[in-house]
Design a protein around this motif. Structure first.
Motif, PDB file in Angstrom:
ATOM      1  N   ALA A  21       0.833  -1.209   0.000  1.00  0.00           N
ATOM      2  CA  ALA A  21       0.000   0.000   0.000  1.00  0.00           C
ATOM      3  C   ALA A  21       0.864   1.254   0.000  1.00  0.00           C
ATOM      4  CB  ALA A  21      -0.926  -0.005   1.211  1.00  0.00           C
ATOM      5  N   ALA A  22       1.943   1.227   0.765  1.00  0.00           N
ATOM      6  CA  ALA A  22       2.853   2.373   0.806  1.00  0.00           C
ATOM      7  C   ALA A  22       3.563   2.532  -0.533  1.00  0.00           C
ATOM      8  CB  ALA A  22       3.873   2.186   1.931  1.00  0.00           C
ATOM      9  N   GLU A  23       3.868   1.420  -1.138  1.00  0.00           N
ATOM     10  CA  GLU A  23       4.638   1.403  -2.379  1.00  0.00           C
ATOM     11  C   GLU A  23       3.905   2.082  -3.529  1.00  0.00           C
ATOM     12  OE1 GLU A  23       7.904   0.835  -4.146  1.00  0.00           O
ATOM     13  OE2 GLU A  23       7.838  -0.603  -2.501  1.00  0.00           O
ATOM     14  N   VAL A  24       2.591   2.006  -3.540  1.00  0.00           N
ATOM     15  CA  VAL A  24       1.817   2.522  -4.674  1.00  0.00           C
ATOM     16  C   VAL A  24       1.427   3.995  -4.539  1.00  0.00           C
ATOM     17  CG1 VAL A  24       0.895   0.236  -5.167  1.00  0.00           C
ATOM     18  CG2 VAL A  24      -0.395   1.800  -3.708  1.00  0.00           C
ATOM     19  N   ALA A  58      12.192  -0.082   3.560  1.00  0.00           N
ATOM     20  CA  ALA A  58      12.178  -0.714   2.237  1.00  0.00           C
ATOM     21  C   ALA A  58      11.223  -0.023   1.264  1.00  0.00           C
ATOM     22  CB  ALA A  58      11.794  -2.187   2.380  1.00  0.00           C
ATOM     23  N   VAL A  59      10.419   0.906   1.750  1.00  0.00           N
ATOM     24  CA  VAL A  59       9.423   1.567   0.902  1.00  0.00           C
ATOM     25  C   VAL A  59       9.519   3.074   1.097  1.00  0.00           C
ATOM     26  CG1 VAL A  59       7.868  -0.406   1.031  1.00  0.00           C
ATOM     27  CG2 VAL A  59       7.639   1.468   2.676  1.00  0.00           C
ATOM     28  N   PRO A  60       8.802   3.867   0.272  1.00  0.00           N
ATOM     29  CA  PRO A  60       8.776   5.327   0.485  1.00  0.00           C
ATOM     30  C   PRO A  60       8.037   5.697   1.766  1.00  0.00           C
ATOM     31  CG  PRO A  60       7.579   4.729  -1.536  1.00  0.00           C
ATOM     32  CD  PRO A  60       8.169   3.479  -1.017  1.00  0.00           C
ATOM     33  N   TRP A  61       8.718   5.540   2.886  1.00  0.00           N
ATOM     34  CA  TRP A  61       8.114   5.702   4.216  1.00  0.00           C
ATOM     35  C   TRP A  61       7.619   7.126   4.449  1.00  0.00           C
ATOM     36  CZ3 TRP A  61      10.715   9.534   6.632  1.00  0.00           C
ATOM     37  CH2 TRP A  61      12.038   9.766   6.204  1.00  0.00           C
ATOM     38  N   TRP A  62       8.232   8.121   3.770  1.00  0.00           N
ATOM     39  CA  TRP A  62       7.853   9.527   4.017  1.00  0.00           C
ATOM     40  C   TRP A  62       6.477   9.832   3.447  1.00  0.00           C
ATOM     41  CZ3 TRP A  62      11.584   7.637   0.861  1.00  0.00           C
ATOM     42  CH2 TRP A  62      11.404   7.826  -0.522  1.00  0.00           C
ATOM     43  N   ARG A  63       5.926   8.922   2.635  1.00  0.00           N
ATOM     44  CA  ARG A  63       4.572   9.135   2.105  1.00  0.00           C
ATOM     45  C   ARG A  63       3.501   8.533   2.996  1.00  0.00           C
ATOM     46  NH1 ARG A  63       6.512   7.191  -3.760  1.00  0.00           N
ATOM     47  NH2 ARG A  63       7.978   8.880  -4.137  1.00  0.00           N
ATOM     48  N   VAL A  64       3.909   7.955   4.106  1.00  0.00           N
ATOM     49  CA  VAL A  64       2.956   7.454   5.101  1.00  0.00           C
ATOM     50  C   VAL A  64       3.096   8.320   6.337  1.00  0.00           C
ATOM     51  CG1 VAL A  64       2.200   5.457   6.419  1.00  0.00           C
ATOM     52  CG2 VAL A  64       3.245   5.144   4.176  1.00  0.00           C
ATOM     53  N   VAL A  65       2.035   9.060   6.669  1.00  0.00           N
ATOM     54  CA  VAL A  65       2.163  10.140   7.638  1.00  0.00           C
ATOM     55  C   VAL A  65       1.060  10.111   8.684  1.00  0.00           C
ATOM     56  CG1 VAL A  65       3.227  11.587   5.892  1.00  0.00           C
ATOM     57  CG2 VAL A  65       0.752  11.710   6.266  1.00  0.00           C
ATOM     58  N   ARG A  66       1.271  10.891   9.705  1.00  0.00           N
ATOM     59  CA  ARG A  66       0.252  11.044  10.738  1.00  0.00           C
ATOM     60  C   ARG A  66      -0.887  11.909  10.244  1.00  0.00           C
ATOM     61  NH1 ARG A  66       2.289  11.208  16.797  1.00  0.00           N
ATOM     62  NH2 ARG A  66       0.322  12.286  17.029  1.00  0.00           N
ATOM     63  N   ALA A  67      -2.061  11.712  10.826  1.00  0.00           N
ATOM     64  CA  ALA A  67      -3.261  12.429  10.383  1.00  0.00           C
ATOM     65  C   ALA A  67      -3.206  13.912  10.719  1.00  0.00           C
ATOM     66  CB  ALA A  67      -4.498  11.807  11.015  1.00  0.00           C
TER      67      ALA A  67
END
Length: 112
Positions: A21-24, A58-67
């Motif tokens: 999900a993070a990858e896409v 391993a993935v674009p972690w900066w695109r998963v963020v807090r609300a």
DNA sequence: GTGCTGACACAGG
DNA sequence: ACCTGTGCCAGCA
């Protein structure tokens, strides 16, 4: 079912789904932990956060963020570099030297 | 089994 | 805008 031998998958299936999900997420966009949990229809924000803490590198972690749009503590600098490079919408702080936050209203990805 | 901790979210004050 | 408490769910001592 008898002896299923060793680890066929190194990561639990749930973790694999979170990472996918993070990858896409496209560049310049983000999803919150809660968004991903909802998309998967399983677990919750905290579970997504735990997976990211363990395997996020391993993935674009900066695109998963807090609300709340706050940057990840300890990674603000790295994240900010990415956001500026990708053109992710930010809200600058009032004071100089103040850490910007994500403008979630514009940055949130409505893909899918 | 119990209790604390955590890359969270939300409502109040 | 800030801090606090509560709900949540899984992992670990």
């Amino acid at each position: 079912m008898g002896a299923m031998a060793g680890p066929t998958h190194s990561l639990p299936e749930y973790a694999d789904r979170v990472l996918t999900a993070a990858e896409v997420i496209p560049p310049g966009r983000v999803l919150t932990y809660g968004d991903i949990a909802r998309r998967l229809g399983e677990g919750g924000p905290r579970q997504v956060g735990r997976v990211m803490a363990l395997y996020g590198a391993a993935v674009p972690w900066w695109r998963v963020v807090r609300a709340d749009g706050r940057l990840l503590p300890g990674h603000e600098r790295r994240a900010l570099e990415r956001y500026r490079a990708e053109g992710t919408p930010l809200r600058d702080g009032t004071a100089p030297g103040d850490m910007p936050r994500l403008d979630l209203r514009r940055a949130r990805w409505d893909g899918g």
